[in-house]
Design a protein around this motif. Structure first.
Motif, mmCIF file in Angstrom:
data_model
loop_
_atom_site.group_PDB
_atom_site.id
_atom_site.type_symbol
_atom_site.label_atom_id
_atom_site.label_comp_id
_atom_site.label_asym_id
_atom_site.label_seq_id
_atom_site.Cartn_x
_atom_site.Cartn_y
_atom_site.Cartn_z
ATOM 1 N N GLU A 106 -21.003 81.003 -21.637
ATOM 2 C CA GLU A 106 -22.203 82.007 -20.934
ATOM 3 C C GLU A 106 -23.740 81.301 -21.415
ATOM 4 O OE1 GLU A 106 -21.495 84.492 -18.814
ATOM 5 O OE2 GLU A 106 -19.504 83.614 -19.002
ATOM 6 N N ASP A 107 -23.494 80.339 -22.049
ATOM 7 C CA ASP A 107 -24.940 79.822 -22.434
ATOM 8 C C ASP A 107 -25.662 78.683 -21.497
ATOM 9 O OD1 ASP A 107 -24.853 81.555 -24.714
ATOM 10 O OD2 ASP A 107 -24.007 80.096 -25.882
ATOM 11 N N LEU A 118 -29.062 76.575 -27.249
ATOM 12 C CA LEU A 118 -28.032 77.209 -26.348
ATOM 13 C C LEU A 118 -28.655 78.756 -26.049
ATOM 14 C CD1 LEU A 118 -26.118 74.877 -27.528
ATOM 15 C CD2 LEU A 118 -24.219 76.523 -27.449
ATOM 16 N N LEU A 119 -29.034 79.085 -24.980
ATOM 17 C CA LEU A 119 -29.547 80.198 -24.634
ATOM 18 C C LEU A 119 -28.743 81.184 -23.744
ATOM 19 C CD1 LEU A 119 -32.972 78.439 -23.725
ATOM 20 C CD2 LEU A 119 -32.603 79.618 -25.824
ATOM 21 N N PRO A 120 -28.373 82.120 -24.259
ATOM 22 C CA PRO A 120 -27.377 83.061 -23.566
ATOM 23 C C PRO A 120 -28.088 83.495 -22.407
ATOM 24 C CG PRO A 120 -27.711 83.862 -25.757
ATOM 25 C CD PRO A 120 -28.637 83.030 -25.545
#
Length: 135
Positions: A106-107, A118-120
């Motif tokens: 989901e990132d 790693l950005l949600p």
């Protein structure tokens, strides 16, 4: 109608808000396409009335600086430069511009100045592809 729904933005602007719907097609989008889709959406919205306040409907192509809304769209534009803004700070910042590597679960994976983030996806408020022009 033969077009792909790319995404939508709802921008509250006082008494009159803006509902912007993006459509896409493999052969491109022109003004007539936008007008056809706008008429169809307007007819449905008049019957269903899901937005009770006044709003302006705008139908548009995503364009070269297309917004990215879904994990699938982020994956489709892997190896492109993107700009994004988060709803809240991540590692002390809200704005990022870098190379989109792809997605992991989901990132969204983004490299900025040799640092991998790693950005949600749920933290992403707005993301756009940065057009690149070759010499």
């Amino acid at each position: 109608m033969g077009f792909d729904f790319w995404g939508l933005e709802f921008l509250p602007q006082g008494r009159r808000s803006l509902l912007r719907i993006f459509i896409d097609h493999a052969d491109g989008i022109n003004v007539d396409h936008c007008a056809q889709v706008s008429r169809q959406i307007s007819a449905v919205m008049d019957v269903e009335d899901p937005i009770t306040q006044e709003y302006v409907l705008e139908v548009s192509s995503p364009g070269m600086d297309r917004p990215l809304f879904t994990l699938e769209q982020f994956q489709q534009y892997a190896n492109h430069i993107i700009e994004l803004r988060l709803r809240m700070p991540f590692d002390g910042r809200r704005k990022f511009k870098g190379q989109l590597i792809g997605v992991e679960q989901e990132d969204v994976v983004l490299v900025v100045d040799d640092h991998e983030y790693l950005l949600p996806i749920e933290l992403i408020e707005k993301a756009n592809v940065v057009p690149q022009f070759k010499d």
